[in-house]
Design a protein around this motif. Structure first.
Motif, short mmCIF file in Angstrom:
data_model
loop_
_atom_site.label_atom_id
_atom_site.label_comp_id
_atom_site.label_asym_id
_atom_site.label_seq_id
_atom_site.Cartn_x
_atom_site.Cartn_y
_atom_site.Cartn_z
N GLY A 69 0.81 -1.21 0.00
CA GLY A 69 0.00 0.00 0.00
C GLY A 69 0.84 1.26 0.00
N ALA A 70 1.93 1.24 0.75
CA ALA A 70 2.82 2.42 0.78
C ALA A 70 3.42 2.68 -0.58
CB ALA A 70 3.93 2.20 1.82
N THR A 71 3.82 1.63 -1.29
CA THR A 71 4.43 1.83 -2.60
C THR A 71 3.40 2.30 -3.62
OG1 THR A 71 4.20 -0.53 -3.14
CG2 THR A 71 6.31 0.18 -2.18
N VAL A 72 2.19 1.77 -3.54
CA VAL A 72 1.13 2.22 -4.46
C VAL A 72 0.78 3.68 -4.21
CG1 VAL A 72 -1.33 1.94 -5.02
CG2 VAL A 72 0.15 -0.07 -4.89
N LEU A 73 0.63 4.04 -2.95
CA LEU A 73 0.27 5.43 -2.64
C LEU A 73 1.39 6.41 -2.95
CD1 LEU A 73 -1.69 4.91 0.68
CD2 LEU A 73 -2.63 5.46 -1.58
N ARG A 80 -7.52 7.04 -9.08
CA ARG A 80 -8.31 5.88 -9.51
C ARG A 80 -7.43 4.65 -9.63
NH1 ARG A 80 -12.19 5.49 -14.85
NH2 ARG A 80 -12.71 3.32 -14.55
N ALA A 81 -6.25 4.79 -10.24
CA ALA A 81 -5.32 3.67 -10.35
C ALA A 81 -4.83 3.22 -8.98
CB ALA A 81 -4.13 4.06 -11.23
N ARG A 82 -4.62 4.16 -8.09
CA ARG A 82 -4.17 3.82 -6.74
C ARG A 82 -5.23 3.03 -5.98
NH1 ARG A 82 -1.50 9.59 -4.93
NH2 ARG A 82 0.26 9.51 -6.35
N VAL A 83 -6.47 3.50 -6.03
CA VAL A 83 -7.55 2.80 -5.32
C VAL A 83 -7.72 1.40 -5.91
CG1 VAL A 83 -10.04 2.80 -4.90
CG2 VAL A 83 -8.72 4.90 -4.58
N GLY A 89 -4.59 -5.42 -4.49
CA GLY A 89 -3.54 -5.87 -3.56
C GLY A 89 -4.12 -6.54 -2.32
N LEU A 90 -5.20 -5.97 -1.81
CA LEU A 90 -5.85 -6.56 -0.64
C LEU A 90 -6.31 -7.98 -0.93
CD1 LEU A 90 -7.06 -6.21 2.25
CD2 LEU A 90 -9.14 -5.41 1.12
#
Length: 148
Positions: A69-73, A80-83, A89-90
């Motif tokens: 999550g840290a790397t995505v954020l 939208r891509a992050r969410v 990922g979850l």
């Protein structure tokens, strides 16, 4: 990543992570039952085949999810891509962790001499590799950086 580490340390023994550990125990017992095994969960304890396993924080997908999550954020992508990346990922990392937990119960039953190696060396490494590989896949395929 530093914020994710701080969150991990802050939440390590929190009610949230305790609930995640209980959910991990329940889902592992359920998966074992689906595979035809006698298994049950009580809190964070899993009973299967006369053996007992205690699900602690490190047995959950919590750490790899925070890393991912840290790397995505932190990546410069659209929200939208992050969410979307966080949701996928979850699901993926929780699924990989479920496979990990079920396999460790089987290894403990069939090859107990390999449990420690599988648990501490193989699967912990694979969980981190899975988080990194998933992030690289997300970054390459779905995170479009728009020039400013």
């Amino acid at each position: 990543v530093v914020l994710a580490l701080a969150a991990y340390l802050y939440l390590f023994a929190s009610p949230l992570v305790e609930a995640i550990a209980r959910g991990t125990a329940m889902s592992t017992a359920f998966a074992l039952q689906l595979l035809g095994n006698s298994a049950s969960a009580n809190g964070t304890l899993i009973a299967s085949g006369g053996a007992y396993f205690n699900v602690v924080t490190e047995c959950t997908a919590f750490g790899p999810l925070l890393l991912y999550g840290a790397t995505v954020l932190a990546f410069p992508a659209s929200w939208r891509a992050r969410v979307w990346g966080l949701a996928v990922g979850l699901v993926v990392l929780t699924g990989v962790n479920l496979i990990r937990m079920v396999s460790l119960v089987y290894i403990a039953s069939l090859w107990p001499q390999y449990l420690e190696t599988a648990h501490f060396l193989v699967w912990q490494s694979l969980m981190i590799v899975a988080a990194i590989a998933l992030w690289l896949f997300w970054m390459e395929k779905f995170a479009r950086v728009h020039p400013r």
